[in-house]
Every structure is written in C-alpha cells, then in structure tokens.
Design a protein around this motif. Structure first.
Motif, PDB file in Angstrom:
ATOM      1  N   GLU A 276      -0.667  -1.692 -10.160  1.00 44.55           N
ATOM      2  CA  GLU A 276      -0.472  -2.748 -11.047  1.00 44.55           C
ATOM      3  C   GLU A 276      -1.722  -3.754 -10.730  1.00 44.55           C
ATOM      4  O   GLU A 276      -2.114  -3.638  -9.797  1.00 44.55           O
ATOM      5  CB  GLU A 276       0.605  -3.492 -10.497  1.00 44.55           C
ATOM      6  CG  GLU A 276       1.074  -4.477 -11.575  1.00 44.55           C
ATOM      7  CD  GLU A 276       0.449  -6.041 -11.306  1.00 44.55           C
ATOM      8  OE1 GLU A 276       0.326  -6.155 -10.253  1.00 44.55           O
ATOM      9  OE2 GLU A 276       0.264  -6.454 -12.277  1.00 44.55           O
ATOM     10  N   GLU A 277      -2.447  -4.017 -11.830  1.00 41.02           N
ATOM     11  CA  GLU A 277      -3.762  -4.777 -12.015  1.00 41.02           C
ATOM     12  C   GLU A 277      -3.692  -5.856 -10.996  1.00 41.02           C
ATOM     13  O   GLU A 277      -4.705  -6.257 -10.215  1.00 41.02           O
ATOM     14  CB  GLU A 277      -4.273  -4.987 -13.257  1.00 41.02           C
ATOM     15  CG  GLU A 277      -5.745  -5.423 -13.298  1.00 41.02           C
ATOM     16  CD  GLU A 277      -6.615  -4.303 -12.710  1.00 41.02           C
ATOM     17  OE1 GLU A 277      -7.683  -4.810 -12.079  1.00 41.02           O
ATOM     18  OE2 GLU A 277      -6.413  -3.018 -13.016  1.00 41.02           O
ATOM     19  N   THR A 278      -2.740  -6.838 -10.998  1.00 43.18           N
ATOM     20  CA  THR A 278      -2.812  -7.879 -10.417  1.00 43.18           C
ATOM     21  C   THR A 278      -2.752  -7.829  -8.937  1.00 43.18           C
ATOM     22  O   THR A 278      -3.382  -8.292  -8.046  1.00 43.18           O
ATOM     23  CB  THR A 278      -1.328  -8.520 -10.751  1.00 43.18           C
ATOM     24  OG1 THR A 278      -1.526  -9.143 -12.142  1.00 43.18           O
ATOM     25  CG2 THR A 278      -1.499 -10.122 -10.023  1.00 43.18           C
ATOM     26  N   ALA A 279      -1.889  -6.798  -8.297  1.00 37.05           N
ATOM     27  CA  ALA A 279      -1.580  -6.345  -6.928  1.00 37.05           C
ATOM     28  C   ALA A 279      -3.064  -5.864  -6.569  1.00 37.05           C
ATOM     29  O   ALA A 279      -3.189  -5.966  -5.552  1.00 37.05           O
ATOM     30  CB  ALA A 279      -0.463  -5.623  -6.838  1.00 37.05           C
TER      31      ALA A 279
ATOM     32  N   GLN B 176      -9.500  -8.189  -3.030  1.00 35.05           N
ATOM     33  CA  GLN B 176     -10.037  -9.557  -2.660  1.00 35.05           C
ATOM     34  C   GLN B 176      -9.707  -9.956  -1.453  1.00 35.05           C
ATOM     35  O   GLN B 176     -10.660 -10.546  -0.669  1.00 35.05           O
ATOM     36  CB  GLN B 176      -9.413 -10.573  -3.686  1.00 35.05           C
ATOM     37  CG  GLN B 176     -10.103 -12.100  -3.539  1.00 35.05           C
ATOM     38  CD  GLN B 176     -11.650 -11.861  -3.918  1.00 35.05           C
ATOM     39  OE1 GLN B 176     -12.252 -10.929  -4.757  1.00 35.05           O
ATOM     40  NE2 GLN B 176     -12.379 -12.719  -3.242  1.00 35.05           N
TER      41      GLN B 176
ATOM     42  N   SER C  26      -5.964  -6.190  -7.776  1.00 32.85           N
ATOM     43  CA  SER C  26      -7.194  -7.178  -7.600  1.00 32.85           C
ATOM     44  C   SER C  26      -6.833  -8.222  -6.452  1.00 32.85           C
ATOM     45  O   SER C  26      -7.817  -8.510  -5.545  1.00 32.85           O
ATOM     46  CB  SER C  26      -7.141  -8.182  -8.905  1.00 32.85           C
ATOM     47  OG  SER C  26      -8.011  -9.038  -8.643  1.00 32.85           O
ATOM     48  N   ARG C  27      -5.445  -8.481  -5.964  1.00 37.91           N
ATOM     49  CA  ARG C  27      -5.213  -9.306  -4.905  1.00 37.91           C
ATOM     50  C   ARG C  27      -5.843  -8.623  -3.320  1.00 37.91           C
ATOM     51  O   ARG C  27      -6.167  -9.143  -2.695  1.00 37.91           O
ATOM     52  CB  ARG C  27      -3.646  -9.852  -4.810  1.00 37.91           C
ATOM     53  CG  ARG C  27      -3.573 -10.511  -3.667  1.00 37.91           C
ATOM     54  CD  ARG C  27      -1.952 -10.852  -3.522  1.00 37.91           C
ATOM     55  NE  ARG C  27      -1.494 -11.503  -2.366  1.00 37.91           N
ATOM     56  CZ  ARG C  27      -1.471 -12.859  -2.090  1.00 37.91           C
ATOM     57  NH1 ARG C  27      -2.041 -13.593  -2.829  1.00 37.91           N
ATOM     58  NH2 ARG C  27      -1.059 -13.035  -0.708  1.00 37.91           N
ATOM     59  N   TRP C  28      -5.091  -7.456  -3.495  1.00 36.44           N
ATOM     60  CA  TRP C  28      -5.459  -6.511  -2.212  1.00 36.44           C
ATOM     61  C   TRP C  28      -7.073  -6.493  -2.219  1.00 36.44           C
ATOM     62  O   TRP C  28      -7.546  -6.702  -0.977  1.00 36.44           O
ATOM     63  CB  TRP C  28      -4.716  -5.139  -2.466  1.00 36.44           C
ATOM     64  CG  TRP C  28      -5.542  -4.021  -1.614  1.00 36.44           C
ATOM     65  CD1 TRP C  28      -5.086  -3.947  -0.344  1.00 36.44           C
ATOM     66  CD2 TRP C  28      -6.374  -3.310  -1.996  1.00 36.44           C
ATOM     67  NE1 TRP C  28      -5.762  -2.953   0.114  1.00 36.44           N
ATOM     68  CE2 TRP C  28      -6.719  -2.386  -0.731  1.00 36.44           C
ATOM     69  CE3 TRP C  28      -7.198  -2.863  -2.902  1.00 36.44           C
ATOM     70  CZ2 TRP C  28      -7.644  -1.451  -0.616  1.00 36.44           C
ATOM     71  CZ3 TRP C  28      -8.349  -1.891  -2.896  1.00 36.44           C
ATOM     72  CH2 TRP C  28      -8.148  -1.189  -1.838  1.00 36.44           C
TER      73      TRP C  28
END
Length: 405
Positions: A130-133, A139, A135-137
């Motif tokens: 999942e793209e949001t997860a 970062q 990206s957060r990881w």
C-alpha cells in the motif's frame, strides 16, 4: 510354574512400566512447584515444544472436551518417556515417508528444511504494498539514518534474505507455488525504489547473495537451518560496516572462511526442531575466521545498537571477527508460535558469539542505548519488511521531541 512365569513375563513387564510411569508422575506432581530440579525428566528434552497451559475445569470446557484434552496433553508431556516417544514417531515419519512430524516444518528436495511460514509468504507474493504505508516506512528509515548521522553515529540499514526466495529449487517436488506460476515473486522492487528515492544507501542482502552464491562451493543457507549461514551473513556484514564507516571504531571489516561439514548452532536450528532420534548434522557449513591482515587498533570496544529479527544473530557472530569487535545491544523481534511477535533484548560482550546476557526489553531504555552507541544497525527480513516495529521503535528513540508533541 517356571513356564507360566515365562509366558506371563510380557504382562508383568507392561504392568511394571505402567506402575513406574504412574509413580513417576506422582513424584513429578509432588515436587514440581517447590523443588522443580528434583523432577524426573529426559536427559535430552525436546526442542521447540512449549509446555501446555494449565488445565481449566468448568462445565462448559468439560462439555466441549477442552478440559479432557488439556489434561491429556499435560499428562503426556509429564511422562519421562515422552521425548523418546515423540522422537521415535518423528524418526519413523522422516525415514519411511520423508515427512515432518514437527508442525510448521517442510522437508524439501535433498533433505532441505524450510519453515512453512517462509514458503507461504514467498508463494503468496503478488500484490504491491500500500503506497501510503510504503512511503511512511521509507521516510522513517531515511529519518533514522539522518538522525544517527546528525549525532555523529554510523548507520546501516540491512534487508536480510529468506531461504525460500534464495533457494526455491529445493521446495518439495510437486509443491504448488502460485507466485512462481504467476511470475510475481519479485517483492522488493518497490521497497528498493522508495529507499533510493530518499537517497538512502542500504545493504540489499537478497540481491547480494543472489549475485554471489555462484562464487562458492556451498549454499549460503544451511540444509538444516532457516537462517543464512555465517558466510552469507559475513558478506552482508562487510557491506554494512562500509556504510557505518571507520569513524564508529569497528575498523574495515573483512573475513576469511573455511568449509566444515558438521552443523552446530543456527546452522541446524530446524534440524533440532524435527526432534529425531538420529538427526544427521553432516552437511556443508561455513566457519568465519578473522582476515589474515586484520590489525586491531582500537583503544576501546565500540558500541553497536542492533535492532532487527533473528537474522541479526549471524551478523553478531560475524562481527566477533572484526578488527575491533563491538559490544552489542541487540533488540530482537521474536516470532512466537501463534505468529505474533515479542521484543527480546540481549547484550553481547566484544568477541562473544553466544546469546549474551538477557536484559529487559523496556522501550524506555532504547533512547539511552541509542545515545550511547557509536553505530546503529537496523535490519528487516524481506518476509516482514515494513510491517514490524523496529523501524518505528528506533524512530521514536531518535526523535523524542516529535514523539512528545
């Protein structure tokens, strides 16, 4: 009379065995709480077999059969003969049918052992993260590196490999693997891209081992183990110390190695879990030696904070051969039998290759450990990448102000 006794001797022997085990159980129950060292037990206990939960008695549990089953399990495991009986059963399954009597273990081609957990993950691959997860990881990993460097500490992020993804040719004959059939076994590309987009250098051990495995006359995972062997781990350790840099005091790590043919330690962890009467530990393994030209020039042992899973264990053993072996504070995400994870902490003295000293895994102490460390090594296995707590735990330890907001 003599003939009668002879004919009845099997009955007497069986009755004697039943009486012995009955009295042995009475003895064990009598001494278990106050004098556990006096229990009668096997000299060679079973590996990986958890003690059953205490029997609960209630009308509902009796009617459902749970009480009877729990009592039966507790009674069976309390018998001194229980380990031998389990091993005899498992040996029969293994020798006659090539089957595993241990839950969660798979016997593949050439007697290669796998944890089903890793095979199942490999064969389910296909859906992108999942793209949001993602990206957060990514970062969080990048911010961990930046925070470590801002404090003058070395830092290395390591992706460790899975035996299933490195050696699928050893899967059991005829086993169906949907991801292989679909051609969707490439899981790591989005994770690599997310890290590279943030300018993060990291140790891509799955790609490293894939590129180097043809250079050696042994596999980089042992036949009877679930973790990489010391040769594979040392290849990744060398790259990790290059990322950490000489400023941390580890020195430029290199190594020599020799081939051995008797497995010990984690090279036989799955073989031990099979609980056989006659396990065969004779297969190729690697022993790591200090590089011949390595020169120790350290005034003190450097301090390394290591966060990760069980694959860090072999990195720790590899670092015992470093020019300046570090003392290591190891925070370990341990997978439990119910597939949950628990946090365990060990302190390893410089040059020590054993587990070290068990310490409380209180996250309140992680911040102090990070501040004291000369370098930080952060590891995730490709199976669980982006899903466990070590990246977030380290971020919270290195960013107390943001956490307090």
């Amino acid at each position: 009379m003599r003939r009668t006794l002879l004919h009845r001797s099997p009955i007497y022997a069986a009755a004697g065995a039943v009486l012995f085990f009955f009295l042995a159980n009475l003895w064990n129950y009598a001494v278990e709480r106050d004098y556990p060292k006096l229990r009668l037990r096997s000299a060679n206990p079973l590996a990986g077999v958890a003690k059953p939960a205490p029997t609960e008695v209630s009308l509902a549990k009796i009617l459902s059969g749970e009480t009877q089953k729990s009592f039966s399990d507790n009674l069976a495991q309390s018998l001194p003969v229980f380990p031998f009986a389990v091993r005899a059963r498992n040996q029969l399954l293994y020798s006659l049918f090539g089957a595993s009597g241990a839950s969660g273990l798979v016997i593949g081609r050439d007697a290669q052992l796998f944890e089903r957990f890793y095979i199942d993950e490999f064969c389910r691959r296909g859906a992108p993260p999942e793209e949001t997860a993602l990206s957060r990881w990514a970062q969080r990993v990048a911010e961990n590196e930046a925070a470590a460097h801002a404090r003058g500490k070395g830092f290395a992020y390591v992706i460790s490999p899975s035996k299933a993804s490195q050696y699928p040719q050893y899967f059991p004959a005829g086993m169906k693997c949907p991801a292989q059939a679909r051609g969707t076994i490439d899981k790591l590309t989005p994770y690599r891209a997310a890290l590279e987009a943030r300018g993060l250098r990291f140790v891509d051990s799955p790609a490293l081992l894939e590129a180097r495995k043809r250079d050696f006359d042994i596999d980089l995972f042992p036949r009877g183990g679930t973790h990489w062997n010391l040769l594979g781990a040392s290849l990744a350790t060398r790259e990790a110390t290059r990322l950490i840099g000489d400023e941390a005091g580890l020195g430029p790590f290199d190594f020599d190695w020799r081939r051995d043919n008797v497995a010990v330690g984690t090279d036989r962890d799955l073989l031990d879990l099979l609980n056989l009467l006659w396990p065969d530990p004779h297969y190729p393994v690697a022993t790591i030696l200090r590089a011949p030209d390595a020169k120790a020039q350290c005034a003190r042992a450097p301090k390394l904070l290591a966060l990760g899973g069980s694959f860090v264990r072999e990195i720790i053993v590899s670092l015992a051969a470093a020019p300046c072996p570090p003392q290591i504070d190891y925070w370990f995400s341990m997978r439990l039998a119910n597939e949950d994870f628990d946090l365990v902490r060990y302190h390893t003295a410089p040059g020590e290759t054993g587990n070290g000293e068990r310490r409380p895994a209180d996250l309140a102490e992680l911040r102090a450990s990070a501040e004291e460390a000369d370098a930080i090594l952060l590891e995730e296995n490709e199976v669980n990448i982006g899903t466990l707590s070590q990246v977030e735990n380290l971020w919270r330890a290195l960013h107390p102000v943001e956490v307090a907001k």
